[in-house]
Design a protein around this motif. Structure first.
Motif, short mmCIF file in Angstrom:
data_model
loop_
_atom_site.label_atom_id
_atom_site.label_comp_id
_atom_site.label_asym_id
_atom_site.label_seq_id
_atom_site.Cartn_x
_atom_site.Cartn_y
_atom_site.Cartn_z
N UNK A 339 0.80 -1.22 0.00
CA UNK A 339 0.00 0.00 0.00
C UNK A 339 0.83 1.26 0.00
N UNK A 340 2.01 1.21 -0.60
CA UNK A 340 2.88 2.37 -0.65
C UNK A 340 2.75 3.13 -1.96
N UNK A 387 2.19 13.31 -4.74
CA UNK A 387 3.22 13.08 -5.74
C UNK A 387 3.56 11.59 -5.87
N UNK A 388 3.12 10.81 -4.91
CA UNK A 388 3.40 9.37 -4.91
C UNK A 388 2.13 8.55 -5.08
N UNK A 405 1.06 -1.94 11.17
CA UNK A 405 0.15 -3.06 11.42
C UNK A 405 -1.26 -2.78 10.89
N UNK A 406 -1.54 -1.54 10.57
CA UNK A 406 -2.84 -1.17 10.02
C UNK A 406 -2.65 -0.36 8.76
N UNK A 407 -3.58 -0.52 7.81
CA UNK A 407 -3.56 0.28 6.59
C UNK A 407 -4.19 1.64 6.89
N UNK A 408 -3.46 2.72 6.59
CA UNK A 408 -3.95 4.07 6.91
C UNK A 408 -3.94 4.98 5.70
N UNK A 409 -3.76 4.39 4.50
CA UNK A 409 -3.74 5.20 3.28
C UNK A 409 -4.60 4.55 2.20
N UNK A 410 -4.91 5.32 1.18
CA UNK A 410 -5.41 4.79 -0.08
C UNK A 410 -4.42 5.22 -1.15
N UNK A 411 -4.40 4.52 -2.26
CA UNK A 411 -3.58 4.93 -3.38
C UNK A 411 -4.51 5.22 -4.56
N UNK A 412 -3.97 5.78 -5.60
CA UNK A 412 -4.79 6.06 -6.77
C UNK A 412 -5.38 4.79 -7.37
N UNK A 413 -4.73 3.65 -7.07
CA UNK A 413 -5.19 2.39 -7.64
C UNK A 413 -5.85 1.45 -6.67
#
Length: 563
Positions: A339-340, A387-388, A405-413
């Protein structure tokens, strides 16, 4: 006995954190530094459950006047809670330092009753603060790196202290300063041989002085190890905690000569590019006692690695793993960030396939894990996530207990939910691959990854779990004694395969399928006849029997008993 300063490193579930959590070398280095100037300091590292008792005892009975807390991304919230309780109960000066301190300033000081913040290297600023608080010497504005509010609530942020250039001038950490009586008294200890990192990974903190690389001389490092060993004769392993220990070849070779002569084991961090650039150096490191290394993998996608500014490629990582395997390294650790930067289902797939290739290349050696992307303070991604291709979900990030340990982002995809499911799929796929590769492991790989000095140990836990899935490998690993792994014609071969079916020259036992002479030889390995007796009674040339049992032993199907 009274003393002036208590340095604390506390966390929830501290015992479950990194093995070296209790050592807290940074605080011990500060303690030894200010001690030179006549101040008494104690250091405590441990679980938050114990900190109330420790604080009450040290303030009430030892009259400590100033307390410093280490704050990282995972400890900031609990430290704030402790400081709020502490300031209500006692009139004591409190400051914080550590990696999270760089992003902590005006808002923190107004919401938390902390008196001061010290970002960056702490030795000189802590000394200046001690002189001011304890001795009434100097003025706050002249203490570099200090952040504080005056009586009117006006916020001040002093210029950063210049980093210490001559690290050899610093005194060694001392056990007497520790409230943990076992500090550096276990068989394994930690050491810092340098400070700083020259790389600029976009997910890594770049504030304060973390990028200015400085080294201690190897002579100085050796002197510290000798001092520890003199006090702790049970010392067996030295863990080098430097971010980039593998930067200078001459320095590494000098260190290796000492470690080999001393007979100590050691571990370190390594960089993929350095391993690929000087592959012969890894063998020297392993021969000197290096048993484990951690490298930054992060992703199997070229696009993601470029966004992270890793200066590596998926192929370079594969090459580095191969070099480490050929050099005889016991353990190589690395993780994948899920999720980076620019993460999509496609980049996740690339990473999964890349991880599978590493398990094939580094069979029995490489330990892989996955973590969620963590937006640490002050990093290029956290400053400019768009930008990422990332959006930091503020509410999720605000309520985490432990980072990664937890997902705290969303990405464009990918949505947060998709990122979580992707990590679960990744973990499942890698677990299956461990199982598939485990059955292909040779005796050499088994002995390397699950034993030390011919004693069974869980050195590589992921591989050990996979091996134990197969009953014959589990049985084989019970006989790691070198005496049962050495063949001669008078020994009795004993099969590790059980609950088998043997019919028409085919042996079936769970996931094991052997045919022809392989199957016959395993059936003959019942511990009743020696190898020379089998050769004689079956009418086979002894050398041929020895060769076949050597081959079957290498695959884990038999071991050799003297009786």
């Amino acid at each position: 006995m009274s003393y002036e300063l208590l340095l604390m490193n506390i966390a929830r579930n501290a015992s479950e954190r990194l093995p070296h959590f209790r050592e807290c070398l940074g605080q011990h280095l500060i303690a030894s530094y200010v001690e030179q100037y006549g101040y008494s300091v104690r250091v405590y590292s441990g679980d938050v459950l114990e900190c109330e008792k420790v604080l009450c005892r040290e303030i009430e009975f030892h009259k400590v006047r100033m307390i410093g807390f280490y704050i990282g991304a995972d400890t900031l919230s609990v430290v704030i809670n402790v400081i709020k309780w502490l300031k209500k109960k006692y009139s004591v000066t409190v400051f914080v330092g550590g990696p999270e301190a760089y992003a902590t300033g005006k808002d923190f000081l107004k919401s938390c009753p902390c008196d001061y913040v010290i970002p960056g290297e702490g030795e000189k600023p802590v000394l200046g603060l001690l002189k001011y608080v304890i001795d009434g010497y100097g003025v706050l504005k002249n203490i570099r790196s200090l952040r504080y509010c005056d009586d009117t609530g006006t916020y001040y942020e002093n210029a950063l202290e210049e980093p210490i250039q001559d690290l050899d001038s610093l005194p060694f950490p001392k056990r007497k300063n520790s409230l943990n009586k076992t500090f550096r008294m276990n068989s394994s200890i930690g050491i810092l041989t340098g400070r700083g990192c020259p790389y600029h990974c976009s997910f890594c903190f770049e504030g304060a002085t973390s990028k200015l690389v400085r080294f201690r001389s190897v002579k100085n490092v050796i002197a510290e190890i000798e001092e520890v060993h003199k006090e702790n004769p049970n010392l067996k392993c030295v863990n080098v905690y430097d971010d980039t220990f593998t930067l200078q070849r001459q320095r590494i070779e000098e260190f290796c000569k000492y470690m080999k002569r001393k007979g100590l084991l050691w571990t370190c961090e390594g960089h993929v590019a350095r391993i690929c650039h000087e592959p012969d150096l890894m063998k020297k490191m392993v021969e000197s006692g290096l048993i484990a290394m951690q490298i930054g993998i992060e992703s199997g996608s070229r696009k993601v690695l470029e966004a992270y500014n890793k200066n590596t490629t998926p192929e370079m990582i594969q090459k580095a793993v191969s070099i480490c395997k050929q050099a005889g390294l016991i353990t190589l650790e690395g993780n994948y960030i899920i999720g980076g930067a620019f993460e999509t289902e496609e980049t996740i797939h690339e990473s999964i396939e890349h991880a599978k290739s590493l398990l094939e290349i580094g069979r029995g050696m490489i330990e892989l894990s996955t973590v969620f992307f963590a937006p640490y303070c002050g990093t290029p991604i956290t400053k400019n996530p768009e930008k990422f291709g990332i959006t930091i979900e503020k509410e999720l990030n605000k309520h985490i207990v432990f980072t990664m340990r937890d997902a705290v982002v969303t990405t464009n995809g990918m949505s947060t939910e998709q990122i979580i499911k992707a990590k679960q799929k990744f973990d499942e796929e890698i677990t299956k691959k461990y199982y598939l590769e485990a059955i292909k492991c040779t005796k050499t790989e088994l002995l390397r990854g699950a034993s030390r000095n011919n004693r069974q140990m869980r050195i590589n836990p992921n591989w050990c779990i996979a091996w134990e899935r197969y009953s014959y490998l589990k049985n084989f690993m019970r006989h790691f004694d070198i005496r049962e792994q050495t063949i001669d014609s008078h020994k009795f071969p004993v099969r590790t395969v059980s609950e088998y079916i043997y019919k028409e020259d085919v042996l079936l036992a769970g996931d094991v399928k052997l045919q022809g002479m392989d199957a016959k030889y395993v059936v003959w390995a019942d511990g009743r006849r020696s190898i020379c007796e089998i050769a004689e009674q079956e009418g086979i040339v002894l050398e041929q029997v020895l060769d076949k049992y050597t081959e079957l032993n290498e695959k884990g199907y038999v071991y050799f008993s003297k009786f």
